[in-house]
Motif scaffolding. Structure first.
Motif, mmCIF file in Angstrom:
data_model
loop_
_atom_site.group_PDB
_atom_site.id
_atom_site.type_symbol
_atom_site.label_atom_id
_atom_site.label_comp_id
_atom_site.label_asym_id
_atom_site.label_seq_id
_atom_site.Cartn_x
_atom_site.Cartn_y
_atom_site.Cartn_z
ATOM 1 N N THR A 186 0.829 -1.200 0.000
ATOM 2 C CA THR A 186 0.000 0.000 0.000
ATOM 3 C C THR A 186 0.865 1.252 0.000
ATOM 4 O OG1 THR A 186 -1.779 -1.130 1.182
ATOM 5 C CG2 THR A 186 -1.795 1.276 1.255
ATOM 6 N N LEU A 187 1.894 1.266 0.863
ATOM 7 C CA LEU A 187 2.719 2.454 1.014
ATOM 8 C C LEU A 187 3.783 2.591 -0.067
ATOM 9 C CD1 LEU A 187 3.226 2.501 4.893
ATOM 10 C CD2 LEU A 187 1.743 3.969 3.554
ATOM 11 N N PHE A 188 4.362 1.450 -0.504
ATOM 12 C CA PHE A 188 5.508 1.523 -1.407
ATOM 13 C C PHE A 188 5.219 1.013 -2.819
ATOM 14 C CE2 PHE A 188 7.713 1.955 2.596
ATOM 15 C CZ PHE A 188 8.771 2.791 2.295
ATOM 16 N N GLY A 189 4.366 -0.015 -2.933
ATOM 17 C CA GLY A 189 4.140 -0.648 -4.233
ATOM 18 C C GLY A 189 3.688 0.328 -5.299
ATOM 19 N N ASP A 190 2.652 1.134 -4.968
ATOM 20 C CA ASP A 190 2.132 2.095 -5.948
ATOM 21 C C ASP A 190 3.136 3.204 -6.227
ATOM 22 O OD1 ASP A 190 -0.223 0.783 -6.402
ATOM 23 O OD2 ASP A 190 -1.317 1.831 -4.829
ATOM 24 N N PHE A 191 3.882 3.610 -5.185
ATOM 25 C CA PHE A 191 4.876 4.667 -5.389
ATOM 26 C C PHE A 191 5.979 4.224 -6.344
ATOM 27 C CE2 PHE A 191 3.718 7.067 -1.363
ATOM 28 C CZ PHE A 191 3.207 8.132 -2.084
ATOM 29 N N VAL A 192 6.368 2.945 -6.247
ATOM 30 C CA VAL A 192 7.379 2.420 -7.173
ATOM 31 C C VAL A 192 6.857 2.515 -8.607
ATOM 32 C CG1 VAL A 192 8.616 0.346 -7.918
ATOM 33 C CG2 VAL A 192 8.488 0.895 -5.495
ATOM 34 N N ASN A 193 5.585 2.150 -8.804
ATOM 35 C CA ASN A 193 4.991 2.217 -10.149
ATOM 36 C C ASN A 193 4.875 3.656 -10.650
ATOM 37 O OD1 ASN A 193 4.670 -0.571 -10.169
ATOM 38 N ND2 ASN A 193 2.651 -0.477 -9.250
ATOM 39 N N ILE A 194 4.431 4.564 -9.754
ATOM 40 C CA ILE A 194 4.286 5.976 -10.137
ATOM 41 C C ILE A 194 5.645 6.567 -10.501
ATOM 42 C CG2 ILE A 194 3.758 8.286 -9.226
ATOM 43 C CD1 ILE A 194 1.502 6.936 -7.610
ATOM 44 N N LEU A 195 6.648 6.292 -9.644
ATOM 45 C CA LEU A 195 7.985 6.811 -9.920
ATOM 46 C C LEU A 195 8.541 6.248 -11.223
ATOM 47 C CD1 LEU A 195 10.030 7.042 -6.596
ATOM 48 C CD2 LEU A 195 9.648 8.832 -8.256
ATOM 49 N N GLY A 196 8.214 4.986 -11.512
ATOM 50 C CA GLY A 196 8.653 4.370 -12.763
ATOM 51 C C GLY A 196 8.100 5.111 -13.973
ATOM 52 N N VAL A 197 6.805 5.471 -13.901
ATOM 53 C CA VAL A 197 6.172 6.220 -14.996
ATOM 54 C C VAL A 197 6.812 7.604 -15.130
ATOM 55 C CG1 VAL A 197 4.022 7.298 -15.780
ATOM 56 C CG2 VAL A 197 3.984 4.992 -14.825
ATOM 57 N N VAL A 198 7.006 8.274 -13.979
ATOM 58 C CA VAL A 198 7.598 9.615 -13.994
ATOM 59 C C VAL A 198 9.029 9.565 -14.516
ATOM 60 C CG1 VAL A 198 8.316 11.549 -12.543
ATOM 61 C CG2 VAL A 198 6.105 10.483 -12.164
ATOM 62 N N ALA A 199 9.781 8.534 -14.096
ATOM 63 C CA ALA A 199 11.155 8.375 -14.589
ATOM 64 C C ALA A 199 11.152 8.209 -16.103
ATOM 65 C CB ALA A 199 11.818 7.172 -13.921
ATOM 66 N N GLY A 200 10.210 7.417 -16.624
ATOM 67 C CA GLY A 200 10.094 7.231 -18.068
ATOM 68 C C GLY A 200 9.815 8.543 -18.778
ATOM 69 N N LEU A 201 8.909 9.364 -18.196
ATOM 70 C CA LEU A 201 8.608 10.682 -18.780
ATOM 71 C C LEU A 201 9.841 11.576 -18.775
ATOM 72 C CD1 LEU A 201 5.106 11.501 -17.210
ATOM 73 C CD2 LEU A 201 5.602 11.221 -19.634
ATOM 74 N N ALA A 202 10.542 11.580 -17.631
ATOM 75 C CA ALA A 202 11.729 12.437 -17.501
ATOM 76 C C ALA A 202 12.800 12.046 -18.516
ATOM 77 C CB ALA A 202 12.281 12.345 -16.076
ATOM 78 N N ILE A 203 12.995 10.733 -18.700
ATOM 79 C CA ILE A 203 13.991 10.253 -19.671
ATOM 80 C C ILE A 203 13.589 10.660 -21.089
ATOM 81 C CG2 ILE A 203 15.037 8.174 -20.686
ATOM 82 C CD1 ILE A 203 14.508 6.871 -17.865
ATOM 83 N N MET A 204 12.306 10.484 -21.402
ATOM 84 C CA MET A 204 11.814 10.820 -22.740
ATOM 85 C C MET A 204 11.984 12.316 -23.015
ATOM 86 S SD MET A 204 8.091 9.972 -24.397
ATOM 87 C CE MET A 204 7.190 11.165 -23.400
ATOM 88 N N ILE A 205 11.641 13.143 -22.026
ATOM 89 C CA ILE A 205 11.774 14.594 -22.173
ATOM 90 C C ILE A 205 13.248 14.978 -22.346
ATOM 91 C CG2 ILE A 205 11.507 16.803 -20.962
ATOM 92 C CD1 ILE A 205 8.973 15.511 -19.622
ATOM 93 N N SER A 206 14.119 14.351 -21.556
ATOM 94 C CA SER A 206 15.555 14.629 -21.651
ATOM 95 C C SER A 206 16.095 14.259 -23.026
ATOM 96 C CB SER A 206 16.320 13.869 -20.567
ATOM 97 O OG SER A 206 15.884 14.236 -19.284
ATOM 98 N N CYS A 207 15.655 13.117 -23.533
ATOM 99 C CA CYS A 207 16.123 12.678 -24.858
ATOM 100 C C CYS A 207 15.634 13.619 -25.953
ATOM 101 C CB CYS A 207 15.664 11.246 -25.139
ATOM 102 S SG CYS A 207 16.513 10.023 -24.114
ATOM 103 N N LEU A 208 14.417 14.152 -25.795
ATOM 104 C CA LEU A 208 13.918 15.133 -26.766
ATOM 105 C C LEU A 208 14.762 16.410 -26.713
ATOM 106 C CD1 LEU A 208 10.050 14.742 -26.325
ATOM 107 C CD2 LEU A 208 11.375 14.209 -28.373
ATOM 108 N N GLY A 209 15.174 16.782 -25.478
ATOM 109 C CA GLY A 209 16.054 17.946 -25.327
ATOM 110 C C GLY A 209 17.392 17.718 -26.005
ATOM 111 N N LEU A 210 17.914 16.508 -25.871
ATOM 112 C CA LEU A 210 19.178 16.147 -26.524
ATOM 113 C C LEU A 210 19.027 16.181 -28.043
ATOM 114 C CD1 LEU A 210 22.080 15.176 -25.881
ATOM 115 C CD2 LEU A 210 21.245 12.848 -26.088
ATOM 116 N N LEU A 211 17.872 15.711 -28.504
ATOM 117 C CA LEU A 211 17.582 15.734 -29.945
ATOM 118 C C LEU A 211 17.570 17.171 -30.459
ATOM 119 C CD1 LEU A 211 16.653 14.255 -32.559
ATOM 120 C CD2 LEU A 211 14.308 14.593 -31.761
ATOM 121 N N GLY A 212 16.946 18.070 -29.680
ATOM 122 C CA GLY A 212 16.905 19.488 -30.063
ATOM 123 C C GLY A 212 18.298 20.079 -30.134
#
Length: 506
Positions: free
Chosen positions: A408-434
């Motif tokens: 309850t306390l950690f399982g969902d947070f791991v999943n949420i952070l995983g999604v956010v990490a994926g977004l951050a990586i994608m955004i960073s790679c787009l910045g690198l592309l620019g």
């Protein structure tokens, strides 16, 4: 009792016996921080890509200025474009929010805190204002840069024109993006390792092949007697709580009334078979004996931490001593000392605790079994039907009940952070592309000359990639220590925690 401000109920700190669902501020800060970081990296990215596109629009700006456009008009145009992009993003985000809302409401902590994600005029107003602010923030710098182009330089020699030849600011933005991405990735790994530690640690008692059955006003003795008739049920014990799930009874005790302070101590109400069922080792003295019957109420069994809390030199010194209970001034004789085990959740350190004999406070029975879970469940259901046929049985594996709090306390947070990490990586790679696009556009003549003179593709790739590799290495140098520092801040709050070692960083 104490007074609590209505505004502190939710969000507010977690307290015992709350009047309803409450939510600690840490959840608000944590989730707001995640959203803020993603939004910040997105703004960095928009700024990066806008400047990278500036060469495409330089001639347009030059022609407009020659035909009479003022700088403030061009500034307003580019700022307006940024705001329009932000508002379009808000519309798309609102559609996505409607689609993912049912999934968000299914998250464990969302159900625990009874979230409803209500949308009203105030919320919509905040969304619109936020979108406008983000549009202005992201578009301000590109608008200043692009509106400052000089028409003569732009139209006379576009091919050699550069915006910030050293690109210090843009490199700083890119380093910031990749640093945040690294922090997210490392945090996800650390949180996953912490969850794994919680789920697979040795708690000091037997939790496997052990089913707890809530009594719901059913007689514990009658149910025990029926359960013990079946050969596949190894042992049966009655208790007030399941250990390591974060709940217990509690009271304060003294060795004698002359002592200045009371010693707080958690306690479980148990029966004579509890130690055997949970496989907890007795360090000194004895345990509650069946033949002592109701006189067991005058006795108490404490753990090793309680021995230290009451300043006994050894567990043997505690045997036979009396302690006074603050709740009713009753005196209980210490008859035994058990080895420390994690009666609390692993977020909390081991504290003084006691086992008392009090059938009136019993809430459940624990059943250790042999064979499969399915066979044991059927057996327990048969026994329950014999004792209380009109009531449905409520039972669960003890291990499953303990795991629930951590998932309850950690399982969902791991999943949420995983999604956010994926977004951050994608955004960073787009910045690198620019940034790569910008670099290649400004070095097109150089690349052509090098190819004419016989440069290989590999040599050109190395030449163009060298600067980006430096940016990534700098991000690692900054991001790893920051991630270590930030993760250690929350890990230190846990009594039992994982470490951010070389393997995690690698």
């Amino acid at each position: 009792f104490r007074l609590q401000s209505l505004t502190e109920i939710t969000p507010g700190k977690l307290i015992n016996n709350p009047i309803g669902p409450s939510m600690p501020w840490v959840f608000v800060y944590f989730l707001s921080g995640l959203a803020g970081v993603v939004m910040l990296t997105s703004c960095f990215n928009f700024t990066n890509l806008s400047i990278a596109r500036s060469l495409k629009r330089a001639k347009e700006i030059g022609v407009r200025k020659v035909t009479g456009a003022a700088r403030w008009q061009i500034f307003t145009q580019f700022l307006s474009e940024s705001i329009v992009v932000s508002v379009c993003a808000l519309i798309l985000a609102s559609v996505l929010l409607i689609l993912v809302k049912p999934l968000i409401l299914q998250l464990s902590f969302a159900r625990m805190f009874l979230w409803d994600l209500e949308a009203n005029y105030v919320v919509v107003g905040v969304f619109v204002v936020f979108a406008l602010v983000v549009g202005i923030f992201a578009g301000l710098f590109p608008a200043v840069v692009l509106s400052g182009f000089e028409p003569v330089k732009v139209l006379k020699n576009l091919g050699t024109m550069k915006v910030f030849s050293r690109m210090g600011l843009r490199k700083a933005l890119l380093v910031s993006q990749f640093t945040l991405s690294l922090i997210f990735i490392l945090t996800v790994i650390v949180m996953y390792n912490q969850l794994d530690l919680f789920l697979n640690s040795d708690y000091g008692f037997a939790m496997k092949n052990n089913i707890m059955v809530r009594l719901n006003n059913t007689s514990a003795q009658a149910l025990k007697a029926e359960l013990l008739k079946y050969p596949n049920l190894k042992s049966v014990a009655a208790a007030s709580h399941v250990p390591a799930t974060g709940t217990s009874y509690g009271d304060s005790f003294k060795k004698n009334l002359a002592d200045k302070d009371w010693t707080d101590m958690d306690y479980f109400a148990v029966d004579e078979d509890y130690l055997k069922n949970m496989n907890i080792r007795l360090v000194a003295g004895k345990y509650f004996a069946p033949e002592d019957g109701e006189s067991n109420k005058n006795f108490i069994v404490i753990n090793e931490e309680a021995v230290n809390a009451f300043h006994f030199k050894t567990p043997l010194d505690a045997i036979g001593e009396e302690i006074i209970c603050q709740a009713d001034s009753s005196r209980k004789v210490i008859i035994g000392v058990v080895k420390n085990y994690n009666h609390r959740a692993l977020m909390s350190k081991l504290e003084a605790m006691a086992l008392v004999y009090d059938p009136t406070q019993i809430n459940l029975v624990q059943v250790r079994y042999t064979g499969t879970h399915e066979e044991a469940s059927k057996t327990i259901e048969n026994a329950w039907s014999a004792v209380n046929p009109n009531l449905k049985m409520d039972y669960k594996e003890i291990e499953e009940e303990i795991r629930l709090i951590y998932n309850t306390l950690f399982g969902d947070f791991v999943n949420i952070l995983g999604v956010v990490a994926g977004l951050a990586i994608m955004i960073s790679c787009l910045g690198l592309l620019g940034m790569a696009t910008y670099t290649i556009e400004t070095r097109m003549k150089e690349i052509s000359i090098r190819k004419v003179l016989g440069s290989t593709d590999q040599a050109l790739i190395y030449l163009l990639s060298k600067g980006f590799l430096k940016v990534l290495l700098l991000s690692i140098v900054i991001g790893v220590p920051l991630a270590w520092l930030l993760n250690n801040l929350w890990l230190e709050l846990m009594a039992y925690h994982t470490t951010m070692n070389v393997g995690v960083i690698a």
